[in-house]
Write an enzyme that holds these catalytic residues in place. Structure first.
Site, PDB file in Angstrom:
ATOM      1  N   LEU A 124      38.385  28.259  47.859  1.00  0.00           N
ATOM      2  CA  LEU A 124      39.067  29.456  47.382  1.00  0.00           C
ATOM      3  C   LEU A 124      38.406  30.731  47.889  1.00  0.00           C
ATOM      4  CD1 LEU A 124      39.814  28.375  43.703  1.00  0.00           C
ATOM      5  CD2 LEU A 124      41.502  28.771  45.519  1.00  0.00           C
ATOM      6  N   GLU A 125      37.094  30.707  48.014  1.00  0.00           N
ATOM      7  CA  GLU A 125      36.385  31.924  48.413  1.00  0.00           C
ATOM      8  C   GLU A 125      36.532  32.235  49.900  1.00  0.00           C
ATOM      9  OE1 GLU A 125      35.154  34.169  46.595  1.00  0.00           O
ATOM     10  OE2 GLU A 125      35.178  33.154  44.667  1.00  0.00           O
TER      11      GLU A 125
END
Length: 269
Positions: A124-125
């Site tokens: 996600l990052e």
């Protein structure tokens, strides 16, 4: 993820504040001189201070971005997760689980955080380190935000922490590139979190959250463990582990997205 995460970072900054904050506002160079004295008082070498802050300038784009952040996480969970967890990201996440299985198993034994949570956060990052880790000079960003009087103490703490990262030899100045709040590396650590939670897991004597996958994943696990992660426990909303993820991101919709992505990885599809 960088732009999305910025909106809640301001609420989770936990940097140690400088003993005597430099005066914000006014002439920028005067401010830099003052914060440089504070850095020297905290044991940062003059060489590091000069190299990092000697020619630093304000970034009006960072200030403009900061001022227009509103309501980033106002979407429903269903709408938000649909934009963040798709088949391609799941497929890559599963490949990363397999590629780093031995490392992830070792980290789970030591820190109690299961592989799917770490890989979900990583994906996600920054798309598992292959995506955008930020393109802004960290010292320019942090000096700009520290000079701005709205949250000067918090960002002065982050600026001093960033100097300590260089002082320790973890990253060189050329690698101090990040996002709009000075986040660094494959899982986007603030400098203060880098100092507090960073783990040299590849054993080379440095905590490298830009290039070393073992350091990235172990440091992320250490952050969660330190903030109350319970080995073997669930991580759905309402659980102790869901609350432990609050140190990562305070937005409930984002933490629910981590949990959803992790479940998909654990299920293998």
């Amino acid at each position: 993820m960088i732009r999305l995460r910025f909106a809640v970072i301001l609420g989770m900054l936990v940097a140690s504040l400088p003993a005597q904050a430099a005066q914000c506002g006014g002439d920028f160079r005067t401010f830099v001189t003052s914060i440089s004295r504070e850095a020297a008082a905290q044991g940062i070498s003059q060489g590091v201070i000069d190299a990092a802050l000697g020619g630093v300038t304000q970034d009006q784009g960072v200030l403009a971005f900061d001022r227009r952040q509103r309501g980033t996480f106002k979407k429903s969970f269903e709408d938000y997760v649909a934009t963040r967890v798709g088949p391609g990201r799941i497929k890559t996440g599963l490949a990363m689980m397999q590629r780093h299985a031995s490392l992830l198993s070792r980290i789970e034994r030591e820190f109690g955080v299961p592989p799917q949570i770490l890989v979900a956060i990583w994906g996600l990052e920054t798309d598992f380190g292959a995506g955008d880790m930020g393109k802004l000079p960290v010292f320019r960003v942090l000096a700009t935000m520290a000079h701005d009087c709205r949250r000067t103490d918090l960002f002065q703490g982050e600026l001093l922490a960033a100097l300590k990262i260089v002082q320790r030899g973890d990253l060189g100045l050329r690698d101090m590139i990040g996002a709009y709040a000075g986040e660094i590396g494959q899982t986007q650590f603030l400098p203060s979190s880098y100092i507090k939670y960073g783990v040299d897991y590849d054993g080379n004597g440095h905590v490298d959250l830009r290039h070393s996958v073992p350091d990235v994943l172990a440091s992320t696990a250490n952050l969660l463990k330190t903030n109350g992660w319970r080995a073997g426990g669930g991580y759905d909303e309402g659980s102790a582990n869901f609350e432990a993820m609050r140190e990562w991101n305070r937005a409930v919709v984002y933490r629910k997205t981590i949990a959803y992505f992790a479940d998909r990885l654990a299920q293998g599809h």
